[in-house]
Write a protein that holds these residues in place. Sequence first.
Motif, PDB file in Angstrom:
ATOM      1  N   PHE A 278       2.229  40.531 -31.044  1.00  0.00           N
ATOM      2  CA  PHE A 278       0.991  40.415 -30.277  1.00  0.00           C
ATOM      3  C   PHE A 278       1.152  39.547 -29.026  1.00  0.00           C
ATOM      4  CE2 PHE A 278      -0.035  41.300 -34.690  1.00  0.00           C
ATOM      5  CZ  PHE A 278      -0.901  42.377 -34.566  1.00  0.00           C
ATOM      6  N   GLU A 279       2.373  39.406 -28.572  1.00  0.00           N
ATOM      7  CA  GLU A 279       2.677  38.702 -27.327  1.00  0.00           C
ATOM      8  C   GLU A 279       2.186  37.250 -27.329  1.00  0.00           C
ATOM      9  OE1 GLU A 279       1.067  41.035 -24.194  1.00  0.00           O
ATOM     10  OE2 GLU A 279       2.374  42.753 -24.554  1.00  0.00           O
ATOM     11  N   ALA A 280       2.171  36.647 -28.497  1.00  0.00           N
ATOM     12  CA  ALA A 280       1.847  35.217 -28.600  1.00  0.00           C
ATOM     13  C   ALA A 280       3.148  34.469 -28.852  1.00  0.00           C
ATOM     14  CB  ALA A 280       0.861  34.977 -29.739  1.00  0.00           C
ATOM     15  N   ARG A 281       3.221  33.230 -28.392  1.00  0.00           N
ATOM     16  CA  ARG A 281       4.447  32.462 -28.549  1.00  0.00           C
ATOM     17  C   ARG A 281       4.161  31.072 -29.150  1.00  0.00           C
ATOM     18  NH1 ARG A 281       5.905  36.743 -28.005  1.00  0.00           N
ATOM     19  NH2 ARG A 281       7.468  37.677 -26.629  1.00  0.00           N
ATOM     20  N   PRO A 282       3.500  31.029 -30.297  1.00  0.00           N
ATOM     21  CA  PRO A 282       3.240  29.729 -30.918  1.00  0.00           C
ATOM     22  C   PRO A 282       4.490  29.189 -31.602  1.00  0.00           C
ATOM     23  CG  PRO A 282       2.495  31.457 -32.368  1.00  0.00           C
ATOM     24  CD  PRO A 282       2.975  32.133 -31.106  1.00  0.00           C
ATOM     25  N   THR A 283       4.536  27.889 -31.808  1.00  0.00           N
ATOM     26  CA  THR A 283       5.628  27.290 -32.573  1.00  0.00           C
ATOM     27  C   THR A 283       5.314  27.415 -34.062  1.00  0.00           C
ATOM     28  OG1 THR A 283       4.615  25.089 -32.648  1.00  0.00           O
ATOM     29  CG2 THR A 283       5.987  25.611 -30.718  1.00  0.00           C
ATOM     30  N   LEU A 284       6.319  27.175 -34.881  1.00  0.00           N
ATOM     31  CA  LEU A 284       6.107  27.236 -36.334  1.00  0.00           C
ATOM     32  C   LEU A 284       5.093  26.173 -36.759  1.00  0.00           C
ATOM     33  CD1 LEU A 284       6.794  28.340 -39.127  1.00  0.00           C
ATOM     34  CD2 LEU A 284       8.734  26.745 -39.210  1.00  0.00           C
ATOM     35  N   ASN A 285       5.196  24.978 -36.178  1.00  0.00           N
ATOM     36  CA  ASN A 285       4.249  23.917 -36.522  1.00  0.00           C
ATOM     37  C   ASN A 285       2.818  24.319 -36.181  1.00  0.00           C
ATOM     38  OD1 ASN A 285       5.605  21.655 -37.730  1.00  0.00           O
ATOM     39  ND2 ASN A 285       6.670  21.364 -35.796  1.00  0.00           N
ATOM     40  N   GLN A 286       2.626  24.953 -35.042  1.00  0.00           N
ATOM     41  CA  GLN A 286       1.279  25.385 -34.659  1.00  0.00           C
ATOM     42  C   GLN A 286       0.742  26.429 -35.627  1.00  0.00           C
ATOM     43  OE1 GLN A 286       2.099  26.605 -30.643  1.00  0.00           O
ATOM     44  NE2 GLN A 286       1.561  24.619 -29.763  1.00  0.00           N
TER      45      GLN A 286
ATOM     46  N   GLY B  99     -11.059  32.286 -34.977  1.00  0.00           N
ATOM     47  CA  GLY B  99     -10.149  31.312 -34.399  1.00  0.00           C
ATOM     48  C   GLY B  99      -8.826  31.822 -33.876  1.00  0.00           C
ATOM     49  N   LEU B 100      -8.306  32.900 -34.448  1.00  0.00           N
ATOM     50  CA  LEU B 100      -6.957  33.336 -34.073  1.00  0.00           C
ATOM     51  C   LEU B 100      -6.821  33.703 -32.593  1.00  0.00           C
ATOM     52  CD1 LEU B 100      -4.262  33.563 -35.531  1.00  0.00           C
ATOM     53  CD2 LEU B 100      -4.691  35.995 -35.819  1.00  0.00           C
ATOM     54  N   PRO B 101      -7.752  34.476 -32.006  1.00  0.00           N
ATOM     55  CA  PRO B 101      -7.603  34.787 -30.572  1.00  0.00           C
ATOM     56  C   PRO B 101      -7.613  33.537 -29.698  1.00  0.00           C
ATOM     57  CG  PRO B 101      -9.214  36.246 -31.586  1.00  0.00           C
ATOM     58  CD  PRO B 101      -8.910  35.168 -32.588  1.00  0.00           C
ATOM     59  N   THR B 102      -8.483  32.590 -30.024  1.00  0.00           N
ATOM     60  CA  THR B 102      -8.568  31.351 -29.245  1.00  0.00           C
ATOM     61  C   THR B 102      -7.311  30.515 -29.421  1.00  0.00           C
ATOM     62  OG1 THR B 102     -10.973  31.296 -29.454  1.00  0.00           O
ATOM     63  CG2 THR B 102      -9.883  29.225 -28.902  1.00  0.00           C
ATOM     64  N   PHE B 103      -6.881  30.370 -30.659  1.00  0.00           N
ATOM     65  CA  PHE B 103      -5.738  29.508 -30.951  1.00  0.00           C
ATOM     66  C   PHE B 103      -4.445  30.069 -30.369  1.00  0.00           C
ATOM     67  CE2 PHE B 103      -2.451  27.512 -33.532  1.00  0.00           C
ATOM     68  CZ  PHE B 103      -2.903  26.201 -33.619  1.00  0.00           C
ATOM     69  N   MET B 104      -4.298  31.399 -30.409  1.00  0.00           N
ATOM     70  CA  MET B 104      -3.069  32.037 -29.945  1.00  0.00           C
ATOM     71  C   MET B 104      -3.117  32.455 -28.477  1.00  0.00           C
ATOM     72  SD  MET B 104      -1.045  31.890 -32.475  1.00  0.00           S
ATOM     73  CE  MET B 104      -1.085  31.601 -34.236  1.00  0.00           C
ATOM     74  N   HIS B 105      -4.258  32.266 -27.823  1.00  0.00           N
ATOM     75  CA  HIS B 105      -4.408  32.651 -26.424  1.00  0.00           C
ATOM     76  C   HIS B 105      -4.123  34.140 -26.213  1.00  0.00           C
ATOM     77  CE1 HIS B 105      -4.935  28.490 -25.568  1.00  0.00           C
ATOM     78  NE2 HIS B 105      -3.668  28.152 -25.654  1.00  0.00           N
ATOM     79  N   ILE B 106      -4.758  34.966 -27.018  1.00  0.00           N
ATOM     80  CA  ILE B 106      -4.585  36.411 -26.876  1.00  0.00           C
ATOM     81  C   ILE B 106      -5.964  37.063 -26.743  1.00  0.00           C
ATOM     82  CG2 ILE B 106      -2.402  36.527 -28.133  1.00  0.00           C
ATOM     83  CD1 ILE B 106      -3.914  37.368 -30.601  1.00  0.00           C
TER      84      ILE B 106
ATOM     85  N   PHE C   8       4.727  33.402 -41.734  1.00  0.00           N
ATOM     86  CA  PHE C   8       4.394  34.807 -41.484  1.00  0.00           C
ATOM     87  C   PHE C   8       3.575  34.957 -40.198  1.00  0.00           C
ATOM     88  CE2 PHE C   8       5.545  35.932 -45.909  1.00  0.00           C
ATOM     89  CZ  PHE C   8       6.196  37.136 -45.660  1.00  0.00           C
ATOM     90  N   ILE C   9       2.657  34.021 -39.962  1.00  0.00           N
ATOM     91  CA  ILE C   9       1.870  34.064 -38.720  1.00  0.00           C
ATOM     92  C   ILE C   9       2.801  33.958 -37.514  1.00  0.00           C
ATOM     93  CG2 ILE C   9       0.159  32.813 -37.340  1.00  0.00           C
ATOM     94  CD1 ILE C   9      -1.205  32.017 -39.950  1.00  0.00           C
ATOM     95  N   ARG C  10       3.779  33.073 -37.615  1.00  0.00           N
ATOM     96  CA  ARG C  10       4.760  32.906 -36.535  1.00  0.00           C
ATOM     97  C   ARG C  10       5.574  34.187 -36.339  1.00  0.00           C
ATOM     98  NH1 ARG C  10       7.644  32.903 -32.898  1.00  0.00           N
ATOM     99  NH2 ARG C  10       9.140  31.356 -32.161  1.00  0.00           N
ATOM    100  N   TRP C  11       5.996  34.787 -37.440  1.00  0.00           N
ATOM    101  CA  TRP C  11       6.812  35.997 -37.369  1.00  0.00           C
ATOM    102  C   TRP C  11       6.022  37.157 -36.751  1.00  0.00           C
ATOM    103  CZ3 TRP C  11       6.403  40.541 -40.615  1.00  0.00           C
ATOM    104  CH2 TRP C  11       7.460  41.448 -40.432  1.00  0.00           C
ATOM    105  N   MET C  12       4.747  37.286 -37.138  1.00  0.00           N
ATOM    106  CA  MET C  12       3.928  38.395 -36.625  1.00  0.00           C
ATOM    107  C   MET C  12       3.479  38.167 -35.186  1.00  0.00           C
ATOM    108  SD  MET C  12       1.531  39.605 -39.833  1.00  0.00           S
ATOM    109  CE  MET C  12       0.950  37.961 -40.238  1.00  0.00           C
ATOM    110  N   SER C  13       3.544  36.943 -34.707  1.00  0.00           N
ATOM    111  CA  SER C  13       3.044  36.635 -33.367  1.00  0.00           C
ATOM    112  C   SER C  13       3.802  37.393 -32.277  1.00  0.00           C
ATOM    113  CB  SER C  13       3.130  35.129 -33.098  1.00  0.00           C
ATOM    114  OG  SER C  13       4.490  34.696 -33.027  1.00  0.00           O
ATOM    115  N   ARG C  14       5.060  37.717 -32.538  1.00  0.00           N
ATOM    116  CA  ARG C  14       5.864  38.411 -31.527  1.00  0.00           C
ATOM    117  C   ARG C  14       5.296  39.795 -31.214  1.00  0.00           C
ATOM    118  NH1 ARG C  14      11.660  37.055 -34.440  1.00  0.00           N
ATOM    119  NH2 ARG C  14      11.415  34.767 -34.468  1.00  0.00           N
TER     120      ARG C  14
END
Length: 203
Positions: free
Chosen positions: A98-106, A151-158, A90-96
């Motif tokens: 917020f202009e984040a491009r993490p992998t599923l593993n991340q 952690g989310l802003p730092t981890f996702m670079h947003i 779900f985090i991966r799906w919602m990332s789009r």
Amino acid sequence: MSAPIVKLFTQPNFAWTDIRHEEEAHPRHYLAHLLLLALIPTVCLFIGTTQVGWSLAENETVKLSSASALQLCALLYVTILAGVAVIGAFIRWMSRTFEARPTLNQCIGFATYTATPLFLAGIAGLYPSRWLAIMVLMAAGAYSTFLLFVGLPTFMHIKKEQGLLYSASVWGVGLLVLVTILVKMILLWFNVLTPEYLRTPLG
């Protein structure tokens, strides 16, 4: 306990930077942490329900048989792994959004580290008590929420503004997933596995 996990409790801001670098360098770095940390509540619950037990009446102690406790703990372990994986998806799906491009593993890795306080709270399973469980889980849940928002802003670079909304969305979805999976686990436990209780009179 690895350095990033220790830092989550001592220097959470710096911990997320280290974790992101590790996940970028080793895409499945989180997996060992997830598999090991998920053992804490399951092993502690097995010991607590078979060796310590709990009291429903003043003159008796209730325990689970070893076979029933093993079923419960195996079911809990699978439920934990599935829950973290689903929340990561779900985090991966919602990332789009917020202009984040993490992998599923991340994303699964982020969910794993965010849930670390909840894993460690599983130590309370050594002494089965409703009130102890409630207090420990509330404290662990509060700190996991703090780790999520920090952690989310730092981890996702947003940006922090985006991170606040993203974190709130993840928190809501995570709570829904947690409740849904736990309810299904409880229904399966009582209706399919039929636990065996051992009652011992006190004194």
